[in-house]
Write a protein that holds these residues in place. Structure first.
Motif, PDB file in Angstrom:
ATOM      1  N   ALA A 188      44.841 107.335  23.573  1.00  0.00           N
ATOM      2  CA  ALA A 188      44.282 106.146  23.702  1.00  0.00           C
ATOM      3  C   ALA A 188      44.124 105.137  23.294  1.00  0.00           C
ATOM      4  O   ALA A 188      43.163 104.187  23.259  1.00  0.00           O
ATOM      5  CB  ALA A 188      42.602 107.019  24.395  1.00  0.00           C
ATOM      6  N   GLY A 189      44.153 104.983  21.777  1.00  0.00           N
ATOM      7  CA  GLY A 189      44.103 104.419  20.257  1.00  0.00           C
ATOM      8  C   GLY A 189      45.202 103.020  20.789  1.00  0.00           C
ATOM      9  O   GLY A 189      46.311 103.078  21.400  1.00  0.00           O
ATOM     10  N   ASP A 190      45.023 102.310  19.606  1.00  0.00           N
ATOM     11  CA  ASP A 190      46.136 100.866  19.566  1.00  0.00           C
ATOM     12  C   ASP A 190      47.515 101.670  19.000  1.00  0.00           C
ATOM     13  O   ASP A 190      47.035 102.388  17.652  1.00  0.00           O
ATOM     14  CB  ASP A 190      45.476  99.831  18.724  1.00  0.00           C
ATOM     15  N   VAL A 191      48.210 101.892  19.618  1.00  0.00           N
ATOM     16  CA  VAL A 191      49.414 102.684  19.383  1.00  0.00           C
ATOM     17  C   VAL A 191      49.932 102.336  18.135  1.00  0.00           C
ATOM     18  O   VAL A 191      50.651 102.496  17.038  1.00  0.00           O
ATOM     19  CB  VAL A 191      50.532 103.464  19.838  1.00  0.00           C
ATOM     20  N   GLY A 194      45.912 104.216  15.644  1.00  0.00           N
ATOM     21  CA  GLY A 194      44.670 104.237  15.971  1.00  0.00           C
ATOM     22  C   GLY A 194      43.345 104.371  15.338  1.00  0.00           C
ATOM     23  O   GLY A 194      42.351 104.005  15.464  1.00  0.00           O
ATOM     24  N   TRP A 195      43.828 103.680  13.975  1.00  0.00           N
ATOM     25  CA  TRP A 195      42.967 103.310  13.402  1.00  0.00           C
ATOM     26  C   TRP A 195      42.604 102.026  13.351  1.00  0.00           C
ATOM     27  O   TRP A 195      44.030 100.690  12.716  1.00  0.00           O
ATOM     28  CB  TRP A 195      43.646 103.945  11.470  1.00  0.00           C
ATOM     29  N   VAL A 196      41.381 101.900  12.463  1.00  0.00           N
ATOM     30  CA  VAL A 196      40.569 100.383  12.701  1.00  0.00           C
ATOM     31  C   VAL A 196      39.618 100.335  11.221  1.00  0.00           C
ATOM     32  O   VAL A 196      39.129 101.668  10.858  1.00  0.00           O
ATOM     33  CB  VAL A 196      39.693 100.030  13.416  1.00  0.00           C
ATOM     34  N   PHE A 217      38.934 105.698  13.445  1.00  0.00           N
ATOM     35  CA  PHE A 217      40.091 105.776  15.011  1.00  0.00           C
ATOM     36  C   PHE A 217      39.503 105.447  16.101  1.00  0.00           C
ATOM     37  O   PHE A 217      38.255 105.524  15.892  1.00  0.00           O
ATOM     38  CB  PHE A 217      40.095 107.148  14.987  1.00  0.00           C
ATOM     39  N   ALA A 218      40.036 104.178  16.338  1.00  0.00           N
ATOM     40  CA  ALA A 218      39.462 103.362  18.028  1.00  0.00           C
ATOM     41  C   ALA A 218      40.082 103.861  18.851  1.00  0.00           C
ATOM     42  O   ALA A 218      41.592 104.600  18.844  1.00  0.00           O
ATOM     43  CB  ALA A 218      39.475 102.380  17.889  1.00  0.00           C
ATOM     44  N   LEU A 219      39.326 104.426  20.033  1.00  0.00           N
ATOM     45  CA  LEU A 219      40.349 104.443  21.194  1.00  0.00           C
ATOM     46  C   LEU A 219      39.031 103.765  22.442  1.00  0.00           C
ATOM     47  O   LEU A 219      37.958 103.822  22.138  1.00  0.00           O
ATOM     48  CB  LEU A 219      39.882 106.011  21.453  1.00  0.00           C
ATOM     49  N   ASP A 220      40.241 103.295  23.532  1.00  0.00           N
ATOM     50  CA  ASP A 220      39.660 103.223  24.433  1.00  0.00           C
ATOM     51  C   ASP A 220      39.805 102.987  25.824  1.00  0.00           C
ATOM     52  O   ASP A 220      40.962 103.547  26.568  1.00  0.00           O
ATOM     53  CB  ASP A 220      39.370 101.207  24.033  1.00  0.00           C
TER      54      ASP A 220
END
Length: 239
Positions: free
Chosen positions: A145-148, A152-154, A163-166
């Motif tokens: 669900a993160g930016d693969v 996923g880390w921002v 860890f960012a998920l959407d």
């Protein structure tokens, strides 16, 4: 529409080598093999076997295994590395094997590549004999669900990493690129996988979110910060 695997096969083979990537080598291999060692298997099927790495590991443990994958260059490489092994070019959604042909079916980080997941799960269960086991290692839905492409880390304004998920609950497909590889990965929430297995009448007999057991300390620390993989063992009811 291509999922990128045929075009990326050479880069994948070069990237994996004999050892495999960090997630396989230092996180998933040990718990997967531990589940395999629990009993003596009559015949195993590795669905989405790629270049045959895990098939070779199973064969080294005395397991009679068949590898299946829809990507011809990967199967060609598997046959080259393991001339005595049995490898077939075929998709998970349309397996050619008889009902109940195997007592162990494995999907090792391959479910994320399959578009027609419901059909694929049904086929895996069909070729599994009563009392047999479906053993799965998959990317954790939290991870996918993160930016693969950034894993996923921002970076936050204060310099910390988070860890960012959407859109976790939304099934969707995206492209991931690294080391010359460009392939499609499917994100699905854990509930999708669980529901499909339960709908097939399978019984969950083991569940884990494995952590690294070896490797570079910096990589280990990174993998410990958020769930990366999920391991599930499902049993088909029967004698």
């Amino acid at each position: 529409m291509s999922n990128g695997w045929a075009a990326s096969a050479d880069a994948w083979i070069s990237s994996q080598g004999d050892a495999g990537d960090f997630a396989r080598r230092h996180v998933a291999d040990a718990p997967m093999l531990e589940r395999v060692r629990r009993r003596r298997w009559r015949r195993a099927l590795d669905v989405g076997c790629g270049e045959g790495r895990f098939c070779r590991m199973l064969a080294a443990k005395g397991v009679a295994v068949v590898g299946a994958d829809p990507t011809e260059p990967l199967i060609a490489r598997a046959r080259e590395l393991d001339p005595e092994g049995e490898y077939r070019v075929e998709p998970a959604e349309r397996l050619s094997f008889d009902d109940g042909a195997f007592d162990l079916v494995i999907a090792y980080l391959s479910l994320i590549d399959i578009a027609e997941l419901e059909a694929a799960i049904a086929e895996m269960v069909r070729v599994l004999e009563p009392g047999g086991v479906l053993l799965i290692a998959n990317l954790n839905g939290f991870n996918t669900a993160g930016d693969v492409n950034d894993l996923g880390w921002v970076r936050l304004e204060d310099g910390r990493q988070a860890f960012a998920l959407d859109r976790y609950l939304e099934t969707r497909v995206g492209w991931i690129e690294w080391r010359g590889i460009r392939i499609q990965n499917w994100h699905r929430p854990l509930s999708v996988y669980m529901r499909l297995m339960l709908d097939q009448g399978l019984v969950l007999t083991h569940f884990d979110e494995p952590s690294p057991h070896s490797g570079d300390p910096a990589r280990v620390a990174r993998y410990m910060r958020a769930p990366w993989l999920v391991l599930m063992e499902w049993t088909k009811p029967g004698p």
